[in-house]
Design an enzyme around this catalytic site. Structure first.
Site, PDB file in Angstrom:
ATOM      1  N   LYS A 147     -74.409  16.119  42.707  1.00 57.26           N
ATOM      2  CA  LYS A 147     -74.846  17.413  43.259  1.00 57.26           C
ATOM      3  C   LYS A 147     -75.374  18.350  42.176  1.00 57.26           C
ATOM      4  O   LYS A 147     -76.271  19.162  42.421  1.00 57.26           O
ATOM      5  CB  LYS A 147     -73.683  18.067  44.007  1.00 57.26           C
ATOM      6  CG  LYS A 147     -73.107  17.214  45.138  1.00 57.26           C
ATOM      7  CD  LYS A 147     -74.157  16.827  46.147  1.00 57.26           C
ATOM      8  CE  LYS A 147     -73.671  15.734  47.071  1.00 57.26           C
ATOM      9  NZ  LYS A 147     -74.755  15.146  47.889  1.00 57.26           N
ATOM     10  N   HIS A 164     -66.250  21.595  58.400  1.00 56.47           N
ATOM     11  CA  HIS A 164     -67.306  20.770  57.806  1.00 56.47           C
ATOM     12  C   HIS A 164     -67.668  19.553  58.642  1.00 56.47           C
ATOM     13  O   HIS A 164     -68.254  18.617  58.136  1.00 56.47           O
ATOM     14  CB  HIS A 164     -66.933  20.345  56.382  1.00 56.47           C
ATOM     15  CG  HIS A 164     -66.779  21.523  55.473  1.00 56.47           C
ATOM     16  ND1 HIS A 164     -67.822  22.388  55.224  1.00 56.47           N
ATOM     17  CD2 HIS A 164     -65.713  22.000  54.812  1.00 56.47           C
ATOM     18  CE1 HIS A 164     -67.387  23.359  54.434  1.00 56.47           C
ATOM     19  NE2 HIS A 164     -66.124  23.147  54.160  1.00 56.47           N
ATOM     20  N   GLU A 169     -70.310  27.675  43.909  1.00 53.14           N
ATOM     21  CA  GLU A 169     -71.490  28.402  44.387  1.00 53.14           C
ATOM     22  C   GLU A 169     -71.027  29.707  45.012  1.00 53.14           C
ATOM     23  O   GLU A 169     -69.907  29.798  45.497  1.00 53.14           O
ATOM     24  CB  GLU A 169     -72.215  27.593  45.476  1.00 53.14           C
ATOM     25  CG  GLU A 169     -72.829  26.300  45.035  1.00 53.14           C
ATOM     26  CD  GLU A 169     -73.430  25.541  46.214  1.00 53.14           C
ATOM     27  OE1 GLU A 169     -74.240  24.630  45.968  1.00 53.14           O
ATOM     28  OE2 GLU A 169     -73.097  25.828  47.382  1.00 53.14           O
ATOM     29  N   ARG A 211     -79.519   9.422  53.545  1.00 52.87           N
ATOM     30  CA  ARG A 211     -79.195   8.440  54.595  1.00 52.87           C
ATOM     31  C   ARG A 211     -79.788   8.924  55.907  1.00 52.87           C
ATOM     32  O   ARG A 211     -80.211  10.074  56.016  1.00 52.87           O
ATOM     33  CB  ARG A 211     -77.677   8.341  54.728  1.00 52.87           C
ATOM     34  CG  ARG A 211     -77.100   9.653  55.219  1.00 52.87           C
ATOM     35  CD  ARG A 211     -75.603   9.679  55.355  1.00 52.87           C
ATOM     36  NE  ARG A 211     -75.184  10.941  55.947  1.00 52.87           N
ATOM     37  CZ  ARG A 211     -75.007  12.071  55.267  1.00 52.87           C
ATOM     38  NH1 ARG A 211     -75.234  12.110  53.965  1.00 52.87           N
ATOM     39  NH2 ARG A 211     -74.633  13.192  55.861  1.00 52.87           N
TER      40      ARG A 211
HETATM   41  C1  MV4 Z   1     -71.960  26.460  52.023  1.00 49.13           C
HETATM   42  C2  MV4 Z   1     -71.941  27.550  52.930  1.00 49.13           C
HETATM   43  C3  MV4 Z   1     -72.114  28.841  52.416  1.00 49.13           C
HETATM   44  N1  MV4 Z   1     -72.318  29.016  51.093  1.00 49.13           N
HETATM   45  N2  MV4 Z   1     -72.160  26.682  50.714  1.00 49.13           N
HETATM   46  C4  MV4 Z   1     -71.434  22.601  53.061  1.00 49.13           C
HETATM   47  C5  MV4 Z   1     -71.006  21.352  53.742  1.00 49.13           C
HETATM   48  C6  MV4 Z   1     -71.297  21.614  55.157  1.00 49.13           C
HETATM   49  N3  MV4 Z   1     -70.510  20.821  56.049  1.00 49.13           N
HETATM   50  C7  MV4 Z   1     -71.027  23.073  55.330  1.00 49.13           C
HETATM   51  N4  MV4 Z   1     -71.389  23.645  54.099  1.00 49.13           N
HETATM   52  C8  MV4 Z   1     -71.581  24.941  53.767  1.00 49.13           C
HETATM   53  N5  MV4 Z   1     -71.780  25.191  52.462  1.00 49.13           N
HETATM   54  C9  MV4 Z   1     -72.334  27.942  50.266  1.00 49.13           C
HETATM   55  N6  MV4 Z   1     -72.537  28.140  48.952  1.00 49.13           N
HETATM   56  C10 MV4 Z   1     -71.745  27.301  54.297  1.00 49.13           C
HETATM   57  C11 MV4 Z   1     -71.585  26.008  54.710  1.00 49.13           C
HETATM   58  C12 MV4 Z   1     -71.436  25.802  56.151  1.00 49.13           C
HETATM   59  C13 MV4 Z   1     -70.250  26.217  56.800  1.00 49.13           C
HETATM   60  C14 MV4 Z   1     -69.180  26.719  56.071  1.00 49.13           C
HETATM   61  C15 MV4 Z   1     -68.046  27.124  56.759  1.00 49.13           C
HETATM   62  C16 MV4 Z   1     -67.966  27.033  58.140  1.00 49.13           C
HETATM   63  C17 MV4 Z   1     -69.003  26.496  58.850  1.00 49.13           C
HETATM   64  C18 MV4 Z   1     -70.160  26.070  58.190  1.00 49.13           C
HETATM   65  C19 MV4 Z   1     -71.241  25.546  58.930  1.00 49.13           C
HETATM   66  C20 MV4 Z   1     -72.383  25.128  58.266  1.00 49.13           C
HETATM   67  C21 MV4 Z   1     -72.498  25.277  56.873  1.00 49.13           C
END
Ligand code: MV4
Length: 501
Positions: free
Chosen positions: A116, A235, A200, A292
């Site tokens: 990453k 996630h 991040e 993928r």
């Molecule tokens: C984030 C984010 C906000 N800021 N990274 C990464 C893996 C994916 N499954 C969700 N991810 C996120 N990464 C940063 N720097 C927001 C998400 C995110 C999310 C986070 C918490 C709850 C629901 C989410 C839905 C989509 C994306």
């Protein structure tokens, strides 16, 4: 084109790949663990071969077992599906050595997209905006905390070797940093054998929007529009759609060009997805690569009118992309609901078991990528995704009403599933208006429990009225008449306490 393809996966995605094989006259080989002997892919494939006992690391994650199966069945190519070995550079490298075609990117490209931090640096060099954060692995906790202070809380800790949420920890306050870092490191160590963590700035509110790309061996690349994937819980994506309600054709063109630039910078080949986060100001930041085919690929297929799996076969076989020239535009809208064997009423806890009876919806604009059948026993060993329902409509509201209709027809008896959750979302005004972000699921579940509490306090109010009426009939003054508000409040609290326990 290949004569025989081995599918190194199981469940609904194995069925999906077998169907593409059949339509192209390619023989299909399903591999299965002991737990999947009577699974749908085994029934549908031309050939099936057992690769080991149920535990994934002795079956679907076993490179030796899968290579051996390819040898024994004379398979010329292997499609890894998603999850399992689909982004495993060592697996791709082994197949290169065995002269078996890996239907996916090169092992080198997998090493780039799998790291990453390397991917972030590559994007930054390509002039693509990246989420503010660290670009080097930092082992020292104090230095990492100093970076977090510089960026500002909340921050999110992510595994350098990870992806898709494993080993991720959101840290809202400095006092939680050290504990969360320790947890993230150990989770990453056990999941990837690498405890390297980066951080991040946590963007919120944000929307998770990803772009589908195809790149052929001549380096020709085409984007296939975006998918909105903000509706996730822990996630785990639950509902995806294409196009995104917040992306217009100009933004689509811009994002598509960015995604293609990212794939070229990574030396990518085949079907890939570039994930972005859109912040509250509408700015897009690169988040990560997915090297993928993704679970949610059907929503792209439905609005773009193409078969991504067949294009994966063609590209792997050396064919050139021959898609309509110029910008590609989505037609209508498509929504996917992931049906998991989990109980949304009990915090989405997995509940495998036997599907006693099954009635699958049909009708115009509906697609189901299913891995189940009536009588099938959902095994406990693997991801509880059992089927995906995809609805297409001329516009987003028709796709929603069609999905809602289909979810109402769907009957799966014998296991609890996420069907009720999806029905609730299709009925939710905020969702219907496209007004949601990454906080949507937490917000919806919060509103649901408020409503539940609301129901309880309504019951208490009714009980209180009945008691007042009873006391009045006994000739006793109620608090309103006696003005004794304090006494009533004590009585009310006592009743509320009693009703809770
Ligand atoms: C984030 C984010 C906000 N800021 N990274 C990464 C893996 C994916 N499954 C969700 N991810 C996120 N990464 C940063 N720097 C927001 C998400 C995110 C999310 C986070 C918490 C709850 C629901 C989410 C839905 C989509 C994306």
């Amino acid at each position: 084109m290949f004569k025989k393809i081995l599918i190194a996966n199981r469940g609904e995605i194995a069925v999906r790949i077998i169907r593409a094989c059949r339509e192209m006259g390619i023989r299909s080989v399903a591999v299965f663990s002991e737990a999947d002997r009577v699974s749908l892919p085994v029934r549908l494939a031309d050939e099936a071969i057992c690769i080991g006992p149920p535990p994934p690391d002795q079956s679907y994650l076993s490179v030796d077992a899968i290579v051996e199966a390819a040898r024994r069945t004379n398979s010329e190519a292997i499609h890894p599906g998603y999850g399992f070995l689909s982004e495993n550079a060592a697996f791709a490298r082994r197949l290169e050595q065995e002269k078996i075609t890996f239907i996916g990117p090169s092992s080198r490209a997998l090493r780039v997209t799998g790291d990453k931090l390397r991917a972030r640096k590559l994007m930054r060099k390509a002039g693509i905006a990246v989420i503010p954060g660290t670009d080097e692995p930092i082992r020292d906790e104090k230095k990492l905390l100093a970076e977090a202070r510089k960026i500002g809380f909340p921050v999110i800790l992510k595994a350098t070797a990870g992806g898709g949420g494993k080993g991720m920890r959101l840290v809202r306050r400095e006092k939680d940093f050290a504990g969360s870092l320790r947890l993230a490191r150990s989770e990453s160590e056990s999941a990837f054998g690498d405890g390297s963590i980066y951080l991040e700035a946590f963007l919120e509110p944000a929307r998770h929007i990803e772009v589908q790309v195809l790149v052929d061996r001549t380096g020709q690349a085409r984007h296939l529009g975006e998918r909105e994937c903000s509706i996730q819980r822990r996630h785990q994506k639950l509902i995806e759609e294409s196009p995104s309600p917040v992306v217009d054709s100009a933004k689509r063109k811009e994002l598509g060009a960015l995604a293609i630039k990212a794939c070229k910078a990574a030396g990518y080949l085949g079907a890939g997805t570039v994930e972005f986060l859109r912040d509250s100001k509408g700015r897009f930041f690169f988040m990560e690569f997915n090297a993928r085919l993704q679970v949610e690929h059907p929503v792209t297929e439905m609005v773009m009118g193409i078969d991504l799996v067949k294009w994966q076969f063609r590209i792997a076989a050396g064919e050139k992309l021959s898609l309509p020239a110029g910008e590609i535009h989505p037609r209508g809208a498509a929504i996917e609901c992931r049906i998991y064997a989990e109980d949304p009423g009990r915090d989405f806890s997995p509940c495998p078991g036997k599907i006693r009876s099954l009635h699958q919806p049909m009708g115009p604009g509906l697609r189901e990528d299913s891995g189940i059948y009536a009588g099938y026993e959902v095994p406990i060993h693997y991801d509880p995704l059992v089927t995906k329902l995809i609805a297409w409509g001329e516009d987003r509201l028709e796709a929603i009403s069609r999905m809602h209709r289909a979810l109402g027809e769907y009957r799966i008896l014998g296991i609890e599933t996420t069907l009720p959750f999806h029905r609730e979302v299709m009925e939710d005004e905020l969702f219907r208006q496209g007004k949601f972000d990454t906080g949507y699921v937490a917000d919806l579940l919060g509103r649901r429990s408020m409503r539940a509490n609301g129901a309880r306090s309504e019951e208490i109010a009714i009980a209180g009225a009945a008691i007042r009426d009873y006391e009045r009939r006994l000739g006793r003054p109620t608090w309103r008449e006696s003005g004794d508000r304090k006494a009533w409040k004590i009585a009310y609290r006592r009743r509320q306490h009693q009703s809770r326990h």
